[in-house]
Design an enzyme around this catalytic site. Structure first.
Site, short mmCIF file in Angstrom:
data_model
loop_
_atom_site.label_atom_id
_atom_site.label_comp_id
_atom_site.label_asym_id
_atom_site.label_seq_id
_atom_site.Cartn_x
_atom_site.Cartn_y
_atom_site.Cartn_z
CB THR A 100 -0.92 0.01 1.23
OG1 THR A 100 -1.78 -1.13 1.19
CG2 THR A 100 -1.77 1.27 1.26
CE LYS A 175 -5.50 -1.21 1.88
NZ LYS A 175 -4.21 -1.92 1.95
CE LYS A 243 1.97 2.29 4.78
NZ LYS A 243 1.52 1.46 3.62
#
Length: 294
Positions: A100, A175, A243
Site C-alpha cells: 500500500t 485502496k 501511513k
C-alpha cells in the site's frame, strides 16, 4: 491448476510470507528475497522454492516479480539500485507491487519498468493477515489490461477477488478509498459501543441485534467483541493506518477532495500512538474515548 510460472516474491512479512507459500503450493516455481535472511530460511523450511541474497538476483529468472513491503521508501529500496528488482528483471517480465503506497510511487515504478523492458501493476491488498493466510485477499489493480490478464491466473491463487480498476495508480487510489471508509466506520463503531458502555448496556446483546440491520459491517462482525474486551494486540496496526491515511490525505489535496473526517480520525490515531498503541489494531480508537473519560 493454472500453468506453472517462474515467479519471485520480494518481502516475506505477515502478508508476503503466506502469499508466497500459496504460490508454491499451487505449483509455481517461487524464488524469495527478504531483507532479514532468517525469514527466507524459515520460509524454505515450509515450502518448495529457493532464495536469493538480493532482489535483483531473485528477479533475474522470474516471469512475474511480486513486491510486498512497508511503504514508499521500502519499495524504492528493493526496486531501484544495482541490487534492485529492476536491475535484475528480464525484459518482458511483469513487476507487481502489493505494497500500500502512493500513486506517485506507482507512476514512478511504471516509468522505470518501461525503461527496463518490463510492465508494471500496482496491486494493493485488503483482507489483512487472515486474508493472506486463507488466500482470500481483495486485490485492487492498476495497469493495462494485457498485463493484468497475463498476471491474473497467478494473482488468483491468493485472491478472493482481483479486479483491474484502471490505469497505473488506480489500484492505490482504490485502496485509499478502502482505508478512508474503514477509518470512518471504526470511529462510528467506537462511539456507538462507548455510548453503550457508558449507559450500562450489554455490548454483545446490542451488537447481536444491530448487526442484523443497516449498521452491520465487517468491522462490527469481527471487531466489536474484542473492542468490548479491550483486546488490541493483533490485526492491522495503527502505525500502518496512519501511513495509509497520510497517503490518502495527500492525494485528496492533489484532486481537491475534501476529507475532514479522515483528517480528524488520523489525529485520533495519533492520540492512540501517543499512549503507546502504535502496534494495536485499528479498532483501538475506542480506547482513546475510554482514556479521555478515565
Amino acid at each position: 491448476m493454472a500453468e506453472s510460472r517462474n515467479v519471485a516474491f520480494v518481502g516475506l512479512g505477515v502478508m508476503g510470507y503466506p502469499m508466497a507459500g500459496h504460490l508454491a503450493a499451487a505449483g509455481h516455481q517461487v524464488t524469495v528475497y527478504n531483507r532479514t535472511e532468517q525469514k527466507a530460511e524459515d520460509w524454505l523450511k515450509k515450502h518448495n522454492g529457493s532464495s536469493r541474497p538480493t532482489p535483483a538476483e531473485a528477479a533475474s529468472e522470474a516471469e512475474i516479480v511480486f513486491m510486498c513491503v512497508g511503504n514508499d521508501d521500502d519499495v524504492r529500496s528493493v526496486a531501484h539500485g544495482p541490487d534492485g528488482v529492476f536491475s535484475g528483471a528480464q525484459a518482458g517480465s511483469i513487476v507487481v507491487d502489493h505494497t500500500t503506497a502512493s500513486m506517485e510511487l506507482a507512476e514512478e515504478l511504471d516509468e522505470t519498468a518501461h525503461l527496463s523492458g518490463c510492465t508494471f501493476l500496482d496491486a494493493p491488498l485488503s483482507g489483512g493477515q487472515a486474508g493472506a493466510d486463507n488466500a482470500q485477499l481483495t486485490i485492487m489493480v492498476g495497469g493495462d489490461q494485457d498485463t493484468f490478464d497475463r498476471a491474473f491466473p497467478v494473482l488468483d491463487v491468493y485472491a478472493k477477488i482481483a479486479k483491474l480498476m484502471g490505469g497505473v495508480g488506480a489500484g492505490q487510489l482504490t485502496k485509499m478509498v478502502n482505508q478512508v471508509c474503514i477509518a470512518g466506520i471504526l470511529q462510528g463503531l467506537s462511539e456507538g459501543l462507548h455510548l453503550a458502555e457508558k449507559a450500562g448496556m450489554d455490548i454483545g446483546e446490542i451488537v447481536e441485534v444491530i448487526s442484523n440491520g443497516a449498521a452491520q459491517s465487517w468491522q462490527m462482525d469481527n471487531r466489536a467483541a474484542t473492542m468490548a474486551d479491550r483486546f488490541f494486540e493483533y490485526g492491522f496496526a495503527v502505525n500502518w493506518m496512519r501511513k495509509d491515511l497520510d497517503i490518502a490525505l495527500r492525494t485528496a489535496r492533489r484532486y481537491g477532495a475534501r476529507m475532514p473526517l479522515s483528517a480528524l480520525v488520523d489525529q485520533f490515531y495519533a492520540d492512540v500512538q501517543a499512549f503507546g498503541g502504535g502496534r494495536w489494531d485499528t479498532s483501538s480508537l475506542i480506547e482513546r474515548l475510554r482514556r479521555v473519560e478515565e
